[in-house]
Structures are given as structure tokens and as C-alpha cells.
Design a protein around this motif. Sequence first.
Motif, PDB file in Angstrom:
ATOM      1  N   ALA A   1       0.827  -1.080  -0.095  1.00  0.00           N
ATOM      2  CA  ALA A   1      -0.121  -0.046  -0.086  1.00  0.00           C
ATOM      3  C   ALA A   1       0.952   1.196  -0.009  1.00  0.00           C
ATOM      4  N   ILE A   2       1.993   1.327   0.763  1.00  0.00           N
ATOM      5  CA  ILE A   2       2.887   2.314   0.889  1.00  0.00           C
ATOM      6  C   ILE A   2       3.551   2.560  -0.274  1.00  0.00           C
ATOM      7  N   VAL A   3       3.826   1.722  -1.276  1.00  0.00           N
ATOM      8  CA  VAL A   3       4.619   1.755  -2.458  1.00  0.00           C
ATOM      9  C   VAL A   3       3.497   2.229  -3.521  1.00  0.00           C
ATOM     10  N   ILE A   4       2.496   1.542  -3.526  1.00  0.00           N
ATOM     11  CA  ILE A   4       1.203   2.064  -4.624  1.00  0.00           C
ATOM     12  C   ILE A   4       0.955   3.570  -4.415  1.00  0.00           C
ATOM     13  N   ALA A   5       0.507   3.802  -2.990  1.00  0.00           N
ATOM     14  CA  ALA A   5       0.134   5.138  -2.648  1.00  0.00           C
ATOM     15  C   ALA A   5       1.057   6.345  -3.047  1.00  0.00           C
ATOM     16  N   SER A   6       2.461   5.890  -2.528  1.00  0.00           N
ATOM     17  CA  SER A   6       3.812   6.758  -2.719  1.00  0.00           C
ATOM     18  C   SER A   6       3.838   7.157  -4.196  1.00  0.00           C
ATOM     19  N   ILE A   7       3.707   6.264  -5.229  1.00  0.00           N
ATOM     20  CA  ILE A   7       3.907   6.457  -6.345  1.00  0.00           C
ATOM     21  C   ILE A   7       2.786   7.321  -6.998  1.00  0.00           C
ATOM     22  N   PHE A   8       1.584   6.931  -6.888  1.00  0.00           N
ATOM     23  CA  PHE A   8       0.352   7.704  -7.253  1.00  0.00           C
ATOM     24  C   PHE A   8      -0.037   9.187  -6.523  1.00  0.00           C
ATOM     25  N   GLU A   9       0.281   9.271  -5.302  1.00  0.00           N
ATOM     26  CA  GLU A   9       0.391  10.415  -4.931  1.00  0.00           C
ATOM     27  C   GLU A   9       1.155  11.514  -5.522  1.00  0.00           C
ATOM     28  N   ALA A  10       2.531  11.044  -5.625  1.00  0.00           N
ATOM     29  CA  ALA A  10       3.440  11.889  -6.126  1.00  0.00           C
ATOM     30  C   ALA A  10       3.159  12.044  -7.675  1.00  0.00           C
ATOM     31  N   SER A  11       2.619  11.165  -8.287  1.00  0.00           N
ATOM     32  CA  SER A  11       2.300  11.059  -9.728  1.00  0.00           C
ATOM     33  C   SER A  11       1.253  12.174  -9.849  1.00  0.00           C
TER      34      SER A  11
ATOM     35  N   LEU B   1      -9.954  -3.403  -5.849  1.00  0.00           N
ATOM     36  CA  LEU B   1      -9.644  -2.523  -4.432  1.00  0.00           C
ATOM     37  C   LEU B   1      -8.277  -2.195  -4.668  1.00  0.00           C
ATOM     38  N   ILE B   2      -7.244  -2.674  -5.436  1.00  0.00           N
ATOM     39  CA  ILE B   2      -5.983  -2.210  -5.636  1.00  0.00           C
ATOM     40  C   ILE B   2      -5.916  -1.231  -6.479  1.00  0.00           C
ATOM     41  N   PHE B   3      -6.548  -1.281  -7.689  1.00  0.00           N
ATOM     42  CA  PHE B   3      -6.779  -0.232  -8.539  1.00  0.00           C
ATOM     43  C   PHE B   3      -7.656   0.964  -7.848  1.00  0.00           C
ATOM     44  N   ALA B   4      -8.459   0.839  -7.210  1.00  0.00           N
ATOM     45  CA  ALA B   4      -9.053   1.810  -6.276  1.00  0.00           C
ATOM     46  C   ALA B   4      -8.125   2.541  -5.515  1.00  0.00           C
ATOM     47  N   ALA B   5      -7.377   1.704  -4.735  1.00  0.00           N
ATOM     48  CA  ALA B   5      -6.362   2.547  -3.744  1.00  0.00           C
ATOM     49  C   ALA B   5      -5.471   3.500  -4.525  1.00  0.00           C
ATOM     50  N   ALA B   6      -5.014   2.960  -5.975  1.00  0.00           N
ATOM     51  CA  ALA B   6      -4.118   3.760  -6.822  1.00  0.00           C
ATOM     52  C   ALA B   6      -4.730   4.992  -7.368  1.00  0.00           C
ATOM     53  N   LEU B   7      -6.162   4.840  -7.835  1.00  0.00           N
ATOM     54  CA  LEU B   7      -6.677   6.123  -8.422  1.00  0.00           C
ATOM     55  C   LEU B   7      -7.142   6.869  -7.223  1.00  0.00           C
ATOM     56  N   LEU B   8      -7.542   6.437  -6.188  1.00  0.00           N
ATOM     57  CA  LEU B   8      -7.807   7.669  -5.109  1.00  0.00           C
ATOM     58  C   LEU B   8      -6.394   8.233  -4.549  1.00  0.00           C
ATOM     59  N   SER B   9      -5.354   7.488  -4.742  1.00  0.00           N
ATOM     60  CA  SER B   9      -4.166   8.458  -4.417  1.00  0.00           C
ATOM     61  C   SER B   9      -3.853   9.349  -5.367  1.00  0.00           C
ATOM     62  N   PHE B  10      -4.063   8.814  -6.572  1.00  0.00           N
ATOM     63  CA  PHE B  10      -3.642   9.963  -7.713  1.00  0.00           C
ATOM     64  C   PHE B  10      -4.621  11.090  -7.578  1.00  0.00           C
ATOM     65  N   ALA B  11      -5.695  10.937  -7.331  1.00  0.00           N
ATOM     66  CA  ALA B  11      -6.636  11.905  -7.314  1.00  0.00           C
ATOM     67  C   ALA B  11      -6.383  12.914  -6.064  1.00  0.00           C
ATOM     68  N   HIS B  12      -6.079  12.288  -4.903  1.00  0.00           N
ATOM     69  CA  HIS B  12      -5.712  12.898  -3.758  1.00  0.00           C
ATOM     70  C   HIS B  12      -4.392  13.772  -3.797  1.00  0.00           C
ATOM     71  N   GLY B  13      -3.271  13.290  -4.508  1.00  0.00           N
ATOM     72  CA  GLY B  13      -2.185  13.950  -4.778  1.00  0.00           C
ATOM     73  C   GLY B  13      -2.583  15.130  -5.794  1.00  0.00           C
TER      74      GLY B  13
ATOM     75  N   ILE C   1       4.786  14.344   0.717  1.00  0.00           N
ATOM     76  CA  ILE C   1       3.720  13.421   1.042  1.00  0.00           C
ATOM     77  C   ILE C   1       4.118  11.793   1.111  1.00  0.00           C
ATOM     78  N   SER C   2       4.894  11.399  -0.010  1.00  0.00           N
ATOM     79  CA  SER C   2       5.390  10.086   0.038  1.00  0.00           C
ATOM     80  C   SER C   2       6.259   9.908   1.311  1.00  0.00           C
ATOM     81  N   VAL C   3       7.122  10.916   1.566  1.00  0.00           N
ATOM     82  CA  VAL C   3       8.026  10.455   2.620  1.00  0.00           C
ATOM     83  C   VAL C   3       7.209  10.288   4.114  1.00  0.00           C
ATOM     84  N   GLY C   4       6.271  11.167   4.220  1.00  0.00           N
ATOM     85  CA  GLY C   4       5.449  11.124   5.405  1.00  0.00           C
ATOM     86  C   GLY C   4       4.597   9.687   5.431  1.00  0.00           C
ATOM     87  N   LEU C   5       4.316   9.398   4.099  1.00  0.00           N
ATOM     88  CA  LEU C   5       3.341   8.048   4.300  1.00  0.00           C
ATOM     89  C   LEU C   5       4.287   7.015   4.530  1.00  0.00           C
ATOM     90  N   ALA C   6       5.646   6.974   3.902  1.00  0.00           N
ATOM     91  CA  ALA C   6       6.388   5.770   4.288  1.00  0.00           C
ATOM     92  C   ALA C   6       6.983   5.703   5.591  1.00  0.00           C
TER      93      ALA C   6
END
Length: 510
Positions: A71-81, A293-305, A346-351
Amino acid sequence: MNNVTKTLLGAGFAVAVAVFVQMSFGAMPNSGFLVMAAVFGAYMAMNIGANDVANNVGPAVGSGALTIGGAIVIASIFEASGALIAGGDVVKTIKKGIIDPAAFSGDPMIFVYAMSAALLSAALWLTLATYLKAPVSTTHSIVGGVMGAGIAAAGFAVVSWGTLGKIVSSWVISPIMGGVIAALFLYVIKSEILYKDNRLQAAKRMVPILVAIMSTAFITYLTIKGLKHVWGSITALLPFIPQTDKPTFGVALSFGLVGGFITYFYLRPRISQRVEKLEDNRTDLNKLFTIPLIFAAALLSFAHGANDVANAIGPLAAIYDAIANTQVSTQASIPLWVMIVGGVGISVGLALFGPRLIKTVGSEITELDQMRAFSIMMAAAITVVIASQLGLPVSSTHIALGGVFGVGFLREWLERNDMNEQRLKIKTHIDRLHELRDQLHNTSKGEKKLKLEAKITEEKARLKATKKELKESYVKRGMVSKIIAAWIITVPAAAVLSAIVFYLLKGIGA
């Protein structure tokens, strides 16, 4: 990794930002305040990663669809993206228009003190909330910070109380809408799949429909929230769509429906093949919801970022603009370095600090599996889409937590008649109470009567404790109360902190 090491790594990121800003802009007047603001911005970005991102991935982790590491890897990548690709190049300097820019009387340094105070106070509040395991709205935190600094600078008259009223209303609207929609989808899953005689056939029919609805909702959500900052570039590439400043609901929904139809016809034969290999039990049926669910987590993270990075870099970009141009603007361009500070922060804080809140959202409020988590993620996207169309003020944090609450309370409501061990205990206590009351009614002796009354009191206490234990097995009431209290306190707490910091900074700069 222990907390000291994590703190040192976070501090290292902030120091790296400070060194970069000093080396790049040290010759500017008042560059010291820019360095300080950059450190505050980095600190705020890390707190957003630590607190807010948990709402996007917590349900997927709690259900077992993702590990915390994944989750941290996926969210970090998509939040920053999301921040770097779709975060935009212009930001409003006053979040939500909560105060009038004229409050600063055109004095850029007063404005710099206020925005710096807003950043630091919001970040400090988020640090405390994360420590207390209370997911709160980062938008409300920064709004409270800006409001407190504005009041300190120019008095209560500068606050847009109507805007504040909308924010207050979101405390009610967001969790209720999120909870109702999540509960509705979970009820559909239960009634149309789990309660059917042939659950595998029901899953074969319903899962492609549910995932297609999810795809429609997420593409619509992503278009409205994640692409609004770069919509001008998209309309230039696609001249056949309406040439508007931001995506309209009709265009976003059209994109969503096309994506939904493609998803349905793509998934239907694949789900049929997958179902043939599954056993007719809940564990196997849950597996059908893992990849969505994995796709949802990635898309939500992208939109949040793309959307919420402005909470960290908005005030920082405003401070840079005010120092560079010696004037107060209502909008400021976002330099690339500022966006990188926000996205990477954001990615650093998440990790480093995200797992604490991810566990809270995923498993410490109610027990989640993939079906329940799927319902929560659906609610997160659909609620924002509906609220955007109706013009209702909502918070993505409150929506996601409302979805978790809704799923837990629905489980409690649906299973209230199941005669499990705890309910048998309740029945035993109630039967015992009736027996004691009958004995009391038929007893005239004073001493025996007193003993029976004492026994009745004890039995009532046991019954109350067992009922509380049963409720806590579905939704942790104490956790819910703590989170709601933190939501209510967020704006005033950040405002008070910001006013104090503003006076300190003003004193330093005088």
C-alpha cells in the motif's frame, strides 16, 4: 524502524529542502523567511502523507487485499504522480476563500507571517492527530490555520463566516453520505451474492456489474477531482470535447460511462472463468474484489495527490510569490521545486509514519474484508461525484471514515438476530433478570428483598457490559467518538495555534 530513526529521516528531508532553497534563493530579500516557509511546507506535506493518505489505502490493507508495504509503495507512487502530473501550475493563495486578502493591507511580510503560521499550525495539529490515531481533514486543518492567522492580523471581520459554515456542515454531510452509500453497496453485495443459494452463479452475474459501476464512479471522480488543474491542456489535445476551464459533470460522467461499459465487457468472461475455480465460500468470493480494490487505492491516491497537495504547497507557493514580487496576490504560480516538495513530502510522510493511521482506518474501527472495503471505496468516489454535482461541501477524509462507520453499523444491524455466543449471554442475563424480578415480586421479607435487589443491580451491570462488548465487536464506539471529536476540534485548534505562531513570527520579523 523505531520512531527516533523515522523522525531523523523526516527531519533530514526538511533539512535537504532548506539547503536547496538557501542555495537557490539565498540572494533574495527576506530569503530566511522563504527557507523557514519551505521547511514548514515540507513538514506539512509529510503530515498529509502520515494522516490523510490512510483513507485511500486503509480499507484495502484492512481487508487483506494489500499489505502495508504494498500500500505504501502504490500510494507513494500515485500520490507523487498526481501532484506532479495533475497538480496544476496555479493555486489559490487563500484556501477556500476563508479570509479576504485585503486583511493584510498589501503588506507582503504580514502575509508571509500569516501563511507560514498557517502551514506550521496545520502541520502541528496533524502531528498530534496522527499520534492520537485520529484521521482528520488536512483541508480543514489548513483552513483553520489561515483563519487563525487572518484573525490575528486583522480581526474577526476578515473571516468569511459563510464559508466556515459550509465547512461545519461538511462534518455532518460527508460522513452521513459516505456511510449511507457504503452501507447500501454492502447490502446489495450481501443480498445479491452472499444470501443467494448459488453464490458462485450470483457472483458471476453481479461482480462484473459492481466493478463496472466502480469504474464509472472512479473515472468520473478522477476527471472531476484529479484532472481539473490540467483540463486546459486536455481540451487542447481533444478539441471535440467542450472547451471549458474545468471538466463539467456531463463530460466527466461520459468518460466514466465509457470506461464502465469497457470494464463490464472486458471482465464478464474473465470473472466467469475465475468463478469456475472457486469454492462456494466467503473467503473465495472475497478474492474477486482484490484487484478492483488495488486499482481503487491507486486511483484514489492519484486524485488525492492532484487535489490535496495544494494544502501543503499552496501557502508555500503564496509565500514565494509574495517575497519574489513584494505584493499579495489571490493566485500564485507554482514553481516546479515547490510541487516536488509537496509530492515527495507526502510520499516520505506516508512511508515513515503512514502505517499508524492505515492500521486505524483498516482494522481498528470495524473488521473489514474485501467486500466491505470495496463498498467503502465505492462510497468514497460516488459521494464526491454526487456532492460536486449538488454543490454540497464534503471532505474526502470524512467520507471515507463515514463509509467505514456505515459498513460496521450495517453489519451490526443485519446480524442483530444471529444467536452467537455474545447474544446467548445477553439472553441468559435477560432471563436471569426476569427470574430475579419474579422472586422479588413474590417476596415480602425485608432482608431477602434487599439481597434480591442487589442481585438485580449486579445482573443489570453484567447485561450492560455484555451489550457494550457486542456493539464493540462490530464498531469500536470509543474510536468513533475520538475521531468525531477530532473533526470538530480541527478548525478551532489549528486557528488558535496559527494565531500564536503568527504573533511569534511577527515579533521575530519586527
